[in-house]
Motif scaffolding. Structure first.
Motif, mmCIF file in Angstrom:
data_model
loop_
_atom_site.group_PDB
_atom_site.id
_atom_site.type_symbol
_atom_site.label_atom_id
_atom_site.label_comp_id
_atom_site.label_asym_id
_atom_site.label_seq_id
_atom_site.Cartn_x
_atom_site.Cartn_y
_atom_site.Cartn_z
ATOM 1 N N TRP A 273 135.985 68.692 -1.111
ATOM 2 C CA TRP A 273 134.626 67.388 -0.409
ATOM 3 C C TRP A 273 135.506 66.542 0.768
ATOM 4 O O TRP A 273 134.650 66.499 1.433
ATOM 5 C CB TRP A 273 133.697 67.101 -1.532
ATOM 6 N N THR A 274 136.288 65.656 -0.020
ATOM 7 C CA THR A 274 136.259 64.530 0.752
ATOM 8 C C THR A 274 137.350 65.082 1.652
ATOM 9 O O THR A 274 137.200 64.731 3.038
ATOM 10 C CB THR A 274 137.826 64.185 -0.449
ATOM 11 N N ALA A 275 138.059 65.577 1.960
ATOM 12 C CA ALA A 275 138.849 66.846 2.756
ATOM 13 C C ALA A 275 137.834 67.225 4.105
ATOM 14 O O ALA A 275 137.963 67.196 4.816
ATOM 15 C CB ALA A 275 140.217 67.654 2.333
ATOM 16 N N ALA A 276 136.493 68.192 3.004
ATOM 17 C CA ALA A 276 135.839 68.370 4.478
ATOM 18 C C ALA A 276 135.543 67.683 4.657
ATOM 19 O O ALA A 276 134.815 67.621 6.562
ATOM 20 C CB ALA A 276 134.734 69.263 3.561
ATOM 21 N N ALA A 277 135.081 66.346 4.289
ATOM 22 C CA ALA A 277 134.267 65.478 4.541
ATOM 23 C C ALA A 277 135.150 64.357 5.639
ATOM 24 O O ALA A 277 134.329 63.550 6.999
ATOM 25 C CB ALA A 277 133.421 63.953 3.406
ATOM 26 N N VAL A 278 135.703 64.475 5.998
ATOM 27 C CA VAL A 278 136.817 63.796 6.872
ATOM 28 C C VAL A 278 137.171 64.661 7.881
ATOM 29 O O VAL A 278 137.036 63.924 9.347
ATOM 30 C CB VAL A 278 138.500 63.228 6.053
ATOM 31 N N VAL A 279 137.167 65.777 7.732
ATOM 32 C CA VAL A 279 137.292 66.667 9.026
ATOM 33 C C VAL A 279 135.912 66.896 9.291
ATOM 34 O O VAL A 279 135.809 66.466 10.565
ATOM 35 C CB VAL A 279 137.037 67.878 8.649
ATOM 36 N N TYR A 280 134.704 66.250 9.388
ATOM 37 C CA TYR A 280 133.136 66.792 9.510
ATOM 38 C C TYR A 280 133.284 65.193 10.112
ATOM 39 O O TYR A 280 132.663 65.266 11.639
ATOM 40 C CB TYR A 280 132.464 67.224 8.463
ATOM 41 N N LEU A 281 133.427 64.339 9.461
ATOM 42 C CA LEU A 281 133.274 63.088 10.117
ATOM 43 C C LEU A 281 134.206 62.858 11.702
ATOM 44 O O LEU A 281 133.567 62.015 12.528
ATOM 45 C CB LEU A 281 133.907 61.925 9.405
ATOM 46 N N LEU A 282 135.232 63.627 11.609
ATOM 47 C CA LEU A 282 136.362 63.066 12.774
ATOM 48 C C LEU A 282 135.487 63.655 14.129
ATOM 49 O O LEU A 282 135.350 63.324 14.688
ATOM 50 C CB LEU A 282 137.386 63.687 12.823
ATOM 51 N N ALA A 283 135.526 65.005 13.662
ATOM 52 C CA ALA A 283 133.946 65.827 14.791
ATOM 53 C C ALA A 283 133.071 64.723 15.216
ATOM 54 O O ALA A 283 133.106 64.458 16.365
ATOM 55 C CB ALA A 283 133.349 67.122 13.920
ATOM 56 N N LEU A 284 132.228 64.709 14.294
ATOM 57 C CA LEU A 284 131.279 63.619 14.566
ATOM 58 C C LEU A 284 131.464 62.030 15.520
ATOM 59 O O LEU A 284 131.200 62.644 16.612
ATOM 60 C CB LEU A 284 130.869 63.312 13.243
ATOM 61 N N ALA A 285 132.859 61.252 14.731
ATOM 62 C CA ALA A 285 132.870 60.722 15.469
ATOM 63 C C ALA A 285 133.264 60.738 17.069
ATOM 64 O O ALA A 285 133.498 59.904 17.887
ATOM 65 C CB ALA A 285 133.821 59.518 15.253
ATOM 66 N N GLY A 286 133.709 62.137 16.869
ATOM 67 C CA GLY A 286 134.527 62.551 18.102
ATOM 68 C C GLY A 286 133.252 62.645 19.610
ATOM 69 O O GLY A 286 133.451 62.307 20.194
#
Length: 175
Positions: free
Chosen positions: A107-120
């Motif tokens: 879930w942590t890896a999924a959240a990081v990937v998701y948040l990187l896309a959102l932040a970008g």
């Protein structure tokens, strides 16, 4: 309206050309085959294989779709705001769906990937129009660099880069 035109308007955009359809569906199918083969080779069971195939079709196909002139006209038509674009990125919860079924994808890896896309996306739509493209490329490069060291199983190693290309490089860029 023909069934093919209706399907294209939903999966690509109104006004998709025959060349658009060829590129988009070829990319979607090739990406699906690649992702499913990697997952199969990793010994994943039926449910993860099916979900990976669906996500791969959407992300690989979407990377090509969002680069078409038809999609650019549709997603960047008058009246569309930064909220529409960030909202489009926000609904891409595929990392969390895969975290449900892919062993080793946390879930942590999924959240990081998701948040990187959102932040970008937030960064990209926040800068002046004349630097959006290089900012999006910079955000994509940095997001890939930050995502690669995560414990993402090899079977879905394509997920973060393809997601970032689809959303930051293809979707957020106007004509």
């Amino acid at each position: 309206m023909s069934t093919l035109r209706t399907l294209d308007e939903r999966l690509i955009a109104p006004g998709a050309t025959p060349h658009d359809r060829t590129v988009v569906y070829s990319t979607a199918v090739a990406g699906t085959v690649l992702a499913t083969a990697l997952a199969y080779a990793a010994g994943l069971s039926t449910l993860p294989l099916v979900l990976i195939a669906i996500v791969a079709f959407d992300l690989y196909g979407g990377a090509a779709v969002n680069a078409t002139t038809a999609a650019k006209r549709h997603f960047h038509r008058p009246g569309r705001t930064w909220r529409h674009h960030v909202g489009f990125v926000a609904i891409h919860v595929q990392p969390f769906l895969l975290a449900l079924v892919v062993p080793g994808f946390t879930w942590t890896a999924a959240a990081v990937v998701y948040l990187l896309a959102l932040a970008g996306a937030v960064i990209t739509v926040s800068v002046p129009a004349d630097v959006r493209r290089p900012v999006a490329f910079g955000c994509t490069a940095l997001a890939i660099g930050l995502a690669l060291p995560l414990a993402i199983p090899a079977a879905i190693g394509w997920l973060a880069p393809v997601l970032f290309v689809k959303l930051l490089l293809a979707h957020l860029q106007p004509l």
